[in-house]
Design a protein around this motif. Sequence first.
Motif: not given
Length: 373
Positions: A89-91, A220, A227-228, A231, A239-240, A273-274, A277
């Motif tokens: 789930d890391t972006k 989205y 998670n997109s 940012y 979590n980026l 994004s991930t 996603d």
Amino acid sequence: MMKQAFAKVLAVAVLFLSLCLAVDAMPTKLPNHNEKSQRIVIYLNEYIEQLAAKGEFSGTVLLAKGDKIFYSAAYGLASKRFNVPNNLDTKFNLGSMNKMFTAIGIMQLVQAGKLSLTDKLSDFVDETWLAKEVSQKIEIHHLLSHSSGLDNYFNRTFMTSSKNNFRQLDDYKSLIVDSTLLFEPGSKARYSNTGMFMAGVVIEKVSGQDYFSYIREHIYQPAKMVNSDSYEMDQPVANLAIGYEANENKATGWQNNNYMHVLKGGPSGGGFSTVHDLHQFALALTQYQLLNEKLTKELFLAKSKLAYFDYGFGFTLRGDASNRIVGHGGGFSGIGSNLDIYLDQGYVAIVMSNYTRGDRQVRNKIRELLVKS
């Protein structure tokens, strides 16, 4: 000497830790998957582990057939400073992959009857953006296919300016207003960040929403991409991944891209994004949840020829008539991400890395395995 010795010890420690952080990897023997999928998983998993062991890959990988994921894994560190591991789930920074979303946004407005692909850019922007003699020659479809004749606003002025000055689309006017045409629109093709950026400006003018709100609401959210977003990098986004590039002149052997890239992404790139996603996005797109079937297929028809691939509207086109691969990649210092959608085979392959061009080897290996297997 002590400083050099410390740097070497630190580098070894970081490498060792990254090798221990191959998290969320699915097992190589998967129930309910056919022999071909099993074989791909075995070879791919071994290959990525070797790259990670050599310090050549940090990031996440997902491989699916339709909605069934049969390989997903995360390696390396999202933050070398705090030794935070990447997870599924890391972006990760998308680089130029945002261009897909911008093209879909334009086509949604076409579908709604609010815009025509042959409309002139001058119908939507004034001379605070571009001189009239430039904008009146460009049609909307030129922006989506890199055939507008516009160049690249990531110029010297941008590189030497404070990134804090560029958050909303209007903030970029000073970088674009003096643009001239490299060629007559439609006569050639040249990859153009400025062209796709201006497509984002058109989305704002036609929809009445700011670009970022439009993409969230119309792409989205329908695709369930939770998670997109684009940012703002001066805020603590959870979590980026931080982007890194190897640099032997630095004491740690690495430099991050915090002061090199945009503060906030936009129509031509730089969002996050991930892998999950992007899988959701691929499904929504190919199931015609974002556009009708006719306009979705229009995205995937060759409109121009670039250096290494054909280009549709916001999508790269690869493969051949029986193995069409559409999607987009993104790259910059500390960025290497790619989405491949196999229209004929039904595969979706996603590689996201916080290393410069970190996706390339894994992306190419997946393409090789899917052809051979």
